[in-house]
Design a protein around this motif. Structure first.
Motif, mmCIF file in Angstrom:
data_model
loop_
_atom_site.group_PDB
_atom_site.id
_atom_site.type_symbol
_atom_site.label_atom_id
_atom_site.label_comp_id
_atom_site.label_asym_id
_atom_site.label_seq_id
_atom_site.Cartn_x
_atom_site.Cartn_y
_atom_site.Cartn_z
ATOM 1 N N LEU A 190 0.815 -0.859 -0.411
ATOM 2 C CA LEU A 190 -0.063 0.217 0.348
ATOM 3 C C LEU A 190 0.861 1.221 -0.236
ATOM 4 N N VAL A 191 0.790 2.719 -1.343
ATOM 5 C CA VAL A 191 1.767 3.612 -0.803
ATOM 6 C C VAL A 191 0.487 4.729 0.204
ATOM 7 N N LEU A 192 0.990 5.251 0.839
ATOM 8 C CA LEU A 192 -0.181 5.737 1.777
ATOM 9 C C LEU A 192 0.806 7.137 2.481
ATOM 10 N N PRO A 193 0.510 7.905 2.617
ATOM 11 C CA PRO A 193 1.061 9.861 3.024
ATOM 12 C C PRO A 193 1.878 8.876 4.508
ATOM 13 N N LEU A 194 3.016 9.687 4.501
ATOM 14 C CA LEU A 194 3.759 9.844 5.664
ATOM 15 C C LEU A 194 3.145 10.036 6.726
ATOM 16 N N ALA A 195 3.601 8.569 8.093
ATOM 17 C CA ALA A 195 3.271 9.907 8.953
ATOM 18 C C ALA A 195 4.073 10.603 9.962
ATOM 19 N N GLU A 196 3.469 11.500 10.349
ATOM 20 C CA GLU A 196 4.792 12.290 11.567
ATOM 21 C C GLU A 196 5.210 11.834 12.251
ATOM 22 N N GLY A 197 6.607 11.596 12.048
ATOM 23 C CA GLY A 197 7.511 11.384 13.273
ATOM 24 C C GLY A 197 8.177 10.019 12.483
ATOM 25 N N ALA A 198 7.778 9.457 11.316
ATOM 26 C CA ALA A 198 7.966 7.809 10.726
ATOM 27 C C ALA A 198 9.280 7.056 11.533
ATOM 28 N N GLY A 199 10.402 8.263 11.308
ATOM 29 C CA GLY A 199 11.806 7.607 11.586
ATOM 30 C C GLY A 199 11.805 7.276 10.652
ATOM 31 N N LEU A 200 11.972 7.462 9.479
ATOM 32 C CA LEU A 200 12.837 6.458 8.603
ATOM 33 C C LEU A 200 13.557 7.523 7.451
ATOM 34 N N SER A 201 14.756 6.408 6.873
ATOM 35 C CA SER A 201 15.402 7.518 6.302
ATOM 36 C C SER A 201 14.754 7.716 5.158
ATOM 37 N N PRO A 202 15.021 9.168 4.458
ATOM 38 C CA PRO A 202 14.131 10.182 3.609
ATOM 39 C C PRO A 202 14.528 9.540 2.172
ATOM 40 N N LEU A 203 15.830 8.723 2.055
ATOM 41 C CA LEU A 203 16.038 7.717 0.681
ATOM 42 C C LEU A 203 14.695 6.871 0.900
ATOM 43 N N VAL A 204 14.323 6.112 1.839
ATOM 44 C CA VAL A 204 13.119 5.346 1.334
ATOM 45 C C VAL A 204 11.789 5.380 0.813
ATOM 46 N N THR A 205 11.575 7.002 0.622
ATOM 47 C CA THR A 205 10.468 8.407 -0.567
ATOM 48 C C THR A 205 10.914 8.638 -1.040
ATOM 49 N N ALA A 206 11.983 8.428 -1.521
ATOM 50 C CA ALA A 206 12.629 9.491 -2.483
ATOM 51 C C ALA A 206 11.921 10.829 -2.983
ATOM 52 N N GLY A 207 12.113 11.913 -1.452
ATOM 53 C CA GLY A 207 11.458 12.521 -1.285
ATOM 54 C C GLY A 207 10.030 12.382 -1.597
ATOM 55 N N LEU A 208 9.190 11.844 -1.306
ATOM 56 C CA LEU A 208 7.433 12.419 -2.059
ATOM 57 C C LEU A 208 7.312 11.613 -0.010
ATOM 58 N N PRO A 209 5.720 12.305 -0.263
ATOM 59 C CA PRO A 209 4.801 12.558 1.260
ATOM 60 C C PRO A 209 4.578 11.479 0.928
ATOM 61 N N THR A 210 4.634 9.826 0.449
ATOM 62 C CA THR A 210 3.862 8.711 0.837
ATOM 63 C C THR A 210 5.408 7.956 1.028
ATOM 64 N N VAL A 211 4.828 6.907 1.778
ATOM 65 C CA VAL A 211 5.449 5.132 1.893
ATOM 66 C C VAL A 211 4.855 4.171 1.656
ATOM 67 N N ALA A 212 5.935 3.587 0.577
ATOM 68 C CA ALA A 212 4.668 2.188 -0.159
ATOM 69 C C ALA A 212 5.419 1.058 1.366
ATOM 70 N N VAL A 213 4.351 0.190 2.045
ATOM 71 C CA VAL A 213 4.507 -0.861 2.914
ATOM 72 C C VAL A 213 3.484 -1.368 2.700
ATOM 73 N N ARG A 214 4.169 -2.954 3.243
ATOM 74 C CA ARG A 214 3.214 -4.255 3.438
ATOM 75 C C ARG A 214 4.412 -5.192 4.595
ATOM 76 N N VAL A 215 3.590 -6.026 4.877
ATOM 77 C CA VAL A 215 3.559 -6.834 5.856
ATOM 78 C C VAL A 215 3.078 -8.425 5.017
ATOM 79 N N PRO A 216 4.668 -8.615 4.985
ATOM 80 C CA PRO A 216 5.421 -10.092 4.078
ATOM 81 C C PRO A 216 4.499 -11.402 4.491
ATOM 82 N N GLU A 217 4.493 -12.025 3.869
ATOM 83 C CA GLU A 217 3.489 -13.837 4.693
ATOM 84 C C GLU A 217 4.635 -14.850 4.044
ATOM 85 N N HIS A 218 6.102 -15.001 4.005
ATOM 86 C CA HIS A 218 6.834 -15.710 4.320
ATOM 87 C C HIS A 218 7.017 -15.825 5.797
ATOM 88 N N PRO A 219 7.189 -17.190 6.188
ATOM 89 C CA PRO A 219 7.626 -17.547 7.328
ATOM 90 C C PRO A 219 8.992 -17.149 8.319
#
Length: 327
Positions: free
Chosen positions: A101-130
């Motif tokens: 899901l690409v969602l608005p970045l939460a305030e205080g997310a604490g992620l490196s800005p390199l992750v979002t490439a300077g965008l106001p959104t973040v791509a996030v998922r919960v993988p299923e593989h054990p």
């Protein structure tokens, strides 16, 4: 520049000891590849500028291309992204699983800005593989993890594929066997109208049924093929060394035929002799690698038509990008 030494990359078992070593490497800012149900991901601490910079360096990935953040559960995802009712509903229905899901970045997310490439959104998922879930639990934080291959090349679905492309450039690979889905996660943009940003391992039809409405296609206005707003949108991507020709019903001169279905009985390789799209998706990247090896220097890969439905949308997306003109 000293060339990479493949012996510098360790192959770790998915045991408690192996996962503990992988987590130790990640905590130190090193890179560790690990299996997900889709493809192997190249993991680095999503909070660390150094680790994220190393991801781009190891892959040769352009820094304007954002990274997917993998987290252990929905609670962890809520700490880095803002969820609306649609996002909550889809996460409840399809996580853990092959949905990003690409969602608005939460305030205080604490992620490196390199992750979002300077965008106001973040791509996030919960993988299923054990193995992925166990590693996230042991590490205890978010992992940025694009596919564990040189940028633009065929994605890895086995530990051996990762070693072939990145040995000597990363600290370790956790060997969790073959990836069951075989194509990357579906990416859905929810920072506006729901948009399919990348078809993938979860069919778009399932998302439309859950949302009760059709999805818009393409970008959300935040990027394009030259500067994407989500991973997997570059025009040329997933490419083998050999040139790729689509919609082939037979092999031409100096071509290796990668078939699909019973009508391609004479193909050198067949994604699914029975015409099963799930089987074809699981085989896609490995068979592209095999076809590339068979084609050799100067050869081409001819690929049979694949139906544009269900997982066929993801397969065709990868094939079109593999066949696109290369810069």
């Amino acid at each position: 520049m000293i060339p990479p030494n493949p012996d510098d990359t360790r192959l770790l078992p998915p045991t408690p000891e192996g996962l503990a070593e992988a987590a130790r490497q990640l905590a130190a800012g090193a890179l560790v590849a690990f299996p997900t149900e889709t493809v192997y991901g190249l993991g680095g601490d999503a909070r660390s500028d150094l680790a994220c910079a190393r991801i781009f360096e190891a892959k040769g990935r352009p820094r304007f291309n954002p990274l997917i953040v993998h987290v252990a559960d929905l609670a962890a995802a809520r700490r880095i992204a803002r969820f609306d009712d649609r996002a909550e509903r889809l996460a409840g229905a399809f996580w853990p699983g092959p949905l990003t899901l690409v969602l608005p970045l939460a305030e205080g997310a604490g992620l490196s800005p390199l992750v979002t490439a300077g965008l106001p959104t973040v791509a996030v998922r919960v993988p299923e593989h054990p193995v992925a879930r166990a590693l996230l639990a042991v590490f205890g934080g978010p992992l940025a993890a694009p596919s564990a291959n040189p940028s633009g090349r065929v994605s890895p679905t086995r530990a051996a594929h990762v070693m072939a492309g990145l040995a000597g450039r990363i600290a370790a690979v956790v060997d969790g066997g073959d990836c069951a889905v075989g194509v990357e996660s579906t990416i859905l943009g929810l920072d506006g109208p729901a948009r399919l940003l990348r078809p993938g391992g979860l069919p778009a039809e399932a998302l439309e049924a859950a949302l009760g409405q059709p999805l818009a296609s393409g970008d959300n206005g935040g990027g394009d093929a030259a500067r994407p707003s989500a991973p997997g949108q570059l025009a040329s991507h997933y490419a083998p060394g050999a040139a790729v020709r689509l919609e082939a019903t037979e092999a031409g001169k100096d071509e290796i035929w990668l078939g699909f279905g019973p009508q391609a009985a004479g193909a050198a390789l067949n994604l699914s002799p029975a015409g099963d799209l799930v089987e074809a998706a699981a085989n896609l990247f490995h068979y592209l690698r095999e076809a590339d090896a068979l084609a050799g220097n100067g050869g081409r890969i001819a690929v049979s038509p694949v139906p544009e439905r269900g997982l066929g949308r993801a397969i065709n997306d990868r094939l079109r990008r593999a066949a696109a003109p290369r810069g």
